[in-house]
Design a protein around this motif. Structure first.
Motif, PDB file in Angstrom:
ATOM      1  N   THR A  96       0.891  -1.253   0.064  1.00 40.31           N
ATOM      2  CA  THR A  96       0.172  -0.163   0.044  1.00 40.31           C
ATOM      3  C   THR A  96       0.994   1.478  -0.057  1.00 40.31           C
ATOM      4  N   ARG A  99       2.451   1.693  -3.570  1.00 43.23           N
ATOM      5  CA  ARG A  99       1.056   2.186  -4.433  1.00 43.23           C
ATOM      6  C   ARG A  99       1.079   3.581  -4.336  1.00 43.23           C
ATOM      7  N   ALA A 100       1.136   4.051  -2.778  1.00 48.08           N
ATOM      8  CA  ALA A 100       0.957   5.320  -2.881  1.00 48.08           C
ATOM      9  C   ALA A 100       2.170   6.203  -3.788  1.00 48.08           C
TER      10      ALA A 100
ATOM     11  N   GLY B  36     -11.783   7.513  -1.788  1.00 54.23           N
ATOM     12  CA  GLY B  36     -10.129   7.440  -1.214  1.00 54.23           C
ATOM     13  C   GLY B  36     -10.483   6.910   0.409  1.00 54.23           C
ATOM     14  N   ASP B  39      -9.450   3.185   0.912  1.00 59.95           N
ATOM     15  CA  ASP B  39      -8.199   2.550   0.422  1.00 59.95           C
ATOM     16  C   ASP B  39      -7.435   1.696   1.574  1.00 59.95           C
ATOM     17  N   HIS B  40      -7.965   2.195   2.884  1.00 60.81           N
ATOM     18  CA  HIS B  40      -7.158   1.421   4.065  1.00 60.81           C
ATOM     19  C   HIS B  40      -7.573  -0.024   3.817  1.00 60.81           C
ATOM     20  N   ALA B  42      -7.320  -2.287   1.459  1.00 67.48           N
ATOM     21  CA  ALA B  42      -6.432  -2.789   0.629  1.00 67.48           C
ATOM     22  C   ALA B  42      -5.530  -3.762   1.429  1.00 67.48           C
ATOM     23  N   THR B  48      -7.499  -6.360  -4.229  1.00 67.53           N
ATOM     24  CA  THR B  48      -8.374  -5.185  -4.544  1.00 67.53           C
ATOM     25  C   THR B  48      -7.880  -4.670  -5.830  1.00 67.53           C
ATOM     26  N   ASP B  50      -8.838  -1.487  -8.534  1.00 70.46           N
ATOM     27  CA  ASP B  50      -9.078  -0.046  -8.340  1.00 70.46           C
ATOM     28  C   ASP B  50      -8.981   0.334  -9.863  1.00 70.46           C
ATOM     29  N   LYS B  88     -13.817   0.572  -7.322  1.00 76.75           N
ATOM     30  CA  LYS B  88     -13.148   0.047  -5.896  1.00 76.75           C
ATOM     31  C   LYS B  88     -13.661  -1.163  -5.723  1.00 76.75           C
TER      32      LYS B  88
END
Lengths: 184, 191
Positions: A96, A99-100, B36, B39-40, B42, B48, B50, B88
Motif C-alpha cells: 500500500t 502504491r501510494a 479514497g 483505500d485502507h 487494501a 483489490t 481500483d 473500487k
C-alpha cells in the motif's frame, strides 16, 4: 555597452528558457527509468537485462508464425517497447505504501487505468496511460513475490480500445508480449 | 459617502456570494464519489481492484477512436458522453474485514442532493445491491452501484449520462465487475 548588456541578458534568458522548457520533457521521458529506480530502492532489488532465453523464445515464436504463413499479432507498436525485468529477488514490503509512492510520482503525467493488488499471492499490477500524439503510451508494472516487470509500450487507438475493454487481460498480454518479443 | 461605500462593497460581495453558491451547487451536483476513504481496506483485502477511467481518457478515446473499426466504434459508443468510470473492489478471506462506517462514507455522499436510490436488493445468497442515480433536472448526471456481502465490497461510480442499460453493457468491461444488473432488470420487468 548597453547593447552588450542587452545581448548578454538575452542569451541568459534564452539559456534559462531552454533549461526550463527542456526539464518537463526530460522528466516525462524518464518516467520509465524513475519507476525502475523506485522499485529498486523500495524493495532493495536490481533489474536485469532482457533474458537471453526470452529473446530466443520470441525468435522461435516469430519463425513458427512465419512458417505457418501468418504473422504474430502484436499489441505494441514496433520498436516502442521498453522493458526492465527483475528476476529471482524478494519483493517483500508494504504494497500500500509502494502504491501510494508510485501514484504520487506518476499521476501528474500519467493517467492510472487499473491497479490490482493481491495480498494472498503478493501480486501487484499497475497500468498507467498517457497520450502520445495520435497514439498512446502505456506503462505496465507487475510485481510478484519473486519477480517484477516494468513495460512501456506505444499503442494504436485500436489496441487502446482493447485495453480499455479488458484492462487486466490486455495489460497481461502487453507484459507477456514484451518479455517474449524482441525489440525491432 | 455611505451610499457610495455600500454600493462599492455590495456589488463585489454579491458577485462573491454568487460564485460561492454556484461552486457549492456544482459540487453538490458532482456525481464523482470520493472513494479514497476505502483505500485502507487494501491492506486487509485478499484482492483489490481500483479502476479509474477519467474524463481526459474518455475525451482522448472519443476523439481518436475510428468509426470504421468495430472495436473502436463499440468502445466509442459506450463511453460517449461519459465523464468517468471509477471502480473500487475488495475481496476478503474472512468476513468482518470492513465496517458499516466504511459503507457509510459512501452512503453519506449518496444521500446528498440529486441522488435517488433506484435499486435496493438484500439477498443472503447474493449480498446487497444498491443502485443510485444522480438527477440534474430531468437528466441523469451519474450513477453509483454499491455491492457488498460478507467477504466483498464493490463501489462503481459512473460520471455522466448513464442508465441501467448502459451499465449492463459496461459490466465485464472497463474494469466494471459483473454485478448482475441485467438479471435484476429482468426480475423487475417481470414483476
Amino acid at each position: 555597452m548597453r547593447t552588450l548588456l542587452t545581448k548578454i541578458a538575452t542569451k541568459i534568458f534564452i539559456a534559462i528558457a531552454v533549461v526550463v522548457l527542456a526539464t518537463p520533457a526530460h522528466a516525462k521521458n524518464d518516467d520509465f527509468n524513475s519507476v525502475v529506480k523506485m522499485i529498486e530502492q523500495f524493495y532493495r532489488v536490481k533489474h536485469v537485462g532482457i533474458p537471453f532465453l526470452a529473446r530466443a523464445g520470441m525468435k522461435a515464436a516469430t519463425t513458427a508464425a512465419r512458417i505457418k504463413g501468418g504473422e504474430a499479432k502484436r499489441i505494441a507498436e514496433a520498436g516502442s517497447v521498453k522493458l526492465a525485468v527483475f528476476e529471482n529477488q524478494d519483493f517483500a514490503g508494504d504494497f500500500t505504501q509502494f502504491r501510494a509512492s508510485l501514484n504520487e510520482a506518476l499521476t501528474a503525467t500519467w493517467m492510472p487505468l487499473i491497479q490490482t493488488l493481491s495480498s494472498k499471492t503478493d501480486e501487484q499490477t499497475y497500468i498507467f496511460l498517457r497520450s502520445a500524439g495520435e497514439k498512446f503510451n502505456v506503462l505496465v508494472i507487475t510485481i510478484e513475490q519473486r519477480e517484477a516487470t516494468v513495460v512501456q509500450v506505444t499503442l494504436s487507438p485500436k489496441n487502446l480500445a482493447l485495453l480499455m475493454k479488458d484492462p487486466e487481460g490486455t495489460g497481461k498480454a502487453i507484459t507477456d508480449e514484451a518479455t517474449l518479443i524482441d525489440q525491432e | 459617502m455611505k451610499s457610495l461605500f455600500q454600493t462599492n462593497i455590495r456589488q463585489p460581495l454579491i458577485v462573491l456570494l454568487l460564485i460561492i453558491t454556484s461552486a457549492l451547487v456544482a459540487k453538490a451536483q458532482d456525481s464523482r464519489l470520493q472513494m479514497g476513504s476505502l483505500d485502507h481496506l487494501a491492506a486487509k483485502a485478499n484482492q483489490t481492484v481500483d479502476v479509474s477511467v477519467d474524463e481526459r481518457l474518455m475525451r482522448m478515446a472519443s476523439k481518436l477512436f475510428n468509426e470504421q473499426d468495430a472495436d473502436e466504434r463499440e468502445v466509442k459508443k459506450l463511453v460517449a458522453g461519459l465523464k468517468g468510470i471509477y471502480v473500487k473492489s475488495f475481496e476478503f478471506d474472512t468476513s468482518g474485514q470492513y465496517s458499516d462506517s466504511d459503507l457509510e462514507t459512501i452512503r453519506t455522499q449518496l444521500r446528498g442532493p440529486g441522488w435517488t436510490r433506484l435499486v435496493n436488493v438484500t439477498s443472503k445468497k447474493d449480498g446487497n445491491l444498491e443502485v443510485y442515480l444522480l438527477f440534474n433536472g430531468d437528466s441523469v448526471a451519474g450513477m453509483a452501484v454499491l455491492h457488498n456481502d460478507e467477504k466483498e465490497l464493490t463501489v462503481v461510480n459512473i460520471v455522466g449520462p448513464v442508465n441501467l442499460d448502459k451499465l449492463a453493457q459496461l459490466e465485464g468491461q472497463f474494469g466494471v465487475p459483473e454485478l448482475g444488473i441485467e438479471q435484476q432488470k429482468k426480475k423487475n420487468d417481470e414483476k
